[in-house]
Design an enzyme around this catalytic site. Structure first.
Site, short mmCIF file in Angstrom:
data_model
loop_
_atom_site.label_atom_id
_atom_site.label_comp_id
_atom_site.label_asym_id
_atom_site.label_seq_id
_atom_site.Cartn_x
_atom_site.Cartn_y
_atom_site.Cartn_z
N ASP A 52 36.71 0.32 6.22
CA ASP A 52 37.75 1.28 5.89
C ASP A 52 37.48 2.58 6.65
O ASP A 52 37.23 2.52 7.85
CB ASP A 52 37.85 1.48 4.37
CG ASP A 52 39.21 2.03 3.95
OD1 ASP A 52 40.22 1.55 4.50
OD2 ASP A 52 39.26 2.94 3.12
N ASP A 67 36.25 -4.75 7.92
CA ASP A 67 35.98 -3.38 8.38
C ASP A 67 35.36 -2.57 7.24
O ASP A 67 35.30 -3.03 6.11
CB ASP A 67 37.29 -2.70 8.82
CG ASP A 67 38.34 -2.76 7.70
OD1 ASP A 67 39.11 -3.73 7.68
OD2 ASP A 67 38.34 -1.89 6.81
#
Ligand SMILES: CSC[C@H]1O[C@H](OP(=O)(O)O)[C@H](O)[C@@H]1O
Ligand code: ADE
Length: 288
Positions: free
Chosen positions: A210, A208
């Protein structure tokens, strides 16, 4: 001494297929590790696999028995530890699905077990180069051979968690501190592996962005697990491709990981605590 690969599986990686596989419970002077350890062989090499959070993901990152985990691998004869970790990315080019073989850490944890040593036997090892360069290179080669997009080198911000970062923290660590990826687990392992004189490398799997990225929503567990599920085969291929490369590494470690304690102990020999020394013999017997 023969090369023996230790693999630590992070979120989403709770097992491996090994030849002659057997889950072995083990106790250490620092208690029980996160779970039993799966021992076996890959390409003829002894391999020990530990699911960092346990097979059912029962241990939170801040409560991991990191000392027992590293000690257990050492007690089984492991010489080289490759830890696999899910991470958020602070860099556009380090995209979900990519692998970052990190080479530096910044510590934002609080109160994790930081050392096997302590009052009664104090030691200070160097963490200037916290991962083993050669093991990292071999792990990166294996990941590339498994078909991954690999970034060689990067700084891993180890946060306390278990909550993910606020947007302000995410931007601070990315823009001001210059970190590349973020996770909650690898740094305590790197510290303890160095004290136990093990070669250690972190293969960080980007799941991802974040919470800094305006084009992506904030990270959540479902997003992390979806990327990991799509990449579990990659982690397994990496594990299968590593032993043949590692077999050529030769002993001793040319970067000195297996001699990290040579100049580290500072407590006068006649003032060392016998009870602590007894525990330390399992990981530091060479210098005691
Ligand atoms: C499941 S998202 C947060 C969780 O994932 C990472 O785990 P690991 O490093 O063991 O792969 C991160 O550090 C958190 O523990
Ligand atoms: N964004 C993130 N922060 C901390 N740990 C993570 N593990 C996977 N993604 C993460």
């Amino acid at each position: 001494m023969t090369v023996h690969l230790g693999l630590i599986g992070g979120s989403g990686l709770y097992g491996l297929v090994l030849d002659d596989a057997e889950w072995r419970p083990i106790e250490t002077p620092w208690g029980a590790p996160s779970d039993a350890i799966l021992t076996g062989r890959l390409g003829g090499m002894p391999v020990s696999f530990l699911p960092r959070h346990g097979r059912s993901h029962v241990h939170a990152p801040g409560e991991l028995p990191a000392r027992a985990n590293i000690a257990a691998l050492r007690m089984l004869g492991v010489t080289d530890v490759v830890s696999i970790s899910a991470v958020g990315s602070f860099r556009e080019k380090m995209a979900p699905g990519d692998i970052v073989v990190v080479d530096q850490f910044v510590d934002r944890t609080v109160g994790r077990p930081a050392s096997f040593f302590g009052t009664g036997c104090v030691a200070h090892v160097s963490l200037a180069q916290p991962t083993c360069p050669r093991l990292s290179r071999l792990a990166a080669d294996a990941a590339e051979a498994a078909g991954a997009t690999v970034h060689r080198g990067g700084t891993y911000l180890c946060m306390e968690g278990p909550q993910f970062s606020s947007r302000a923290e995410s931007r601070l660590w990315r823009e001001v501190w210059g970190c590349d990826v973020i996770g909650m687990t690898a740094l305590p392992e790197a510290r303890l592996a160095r004290e136990a004189e093990l070669c250690y490398a972190t293969v960080a799997m980007v799941t991802d962005y974040d919470s800094w990225h305006e084009g992506h929503g904030a990270v959540d567990v479902a997003a992390v697990l979806a990327v990991l599920a799509a990449n579990v085969a990659l982690a397994r291929d990496l594990a299968t491709l590593l032993p043949e490369r590692l077999a050529e590494r030769g002993m001793p470690c040319r970067d000195g990981c297996d001699r990290a304690l040579d100049h580290a102990l500072i407590t006068a020999a006649d003032r060392r605590d016998p009870a602590l020394l007894e525990r330390l013999r399992t990981i530091a017997g060479r210098v005691l």
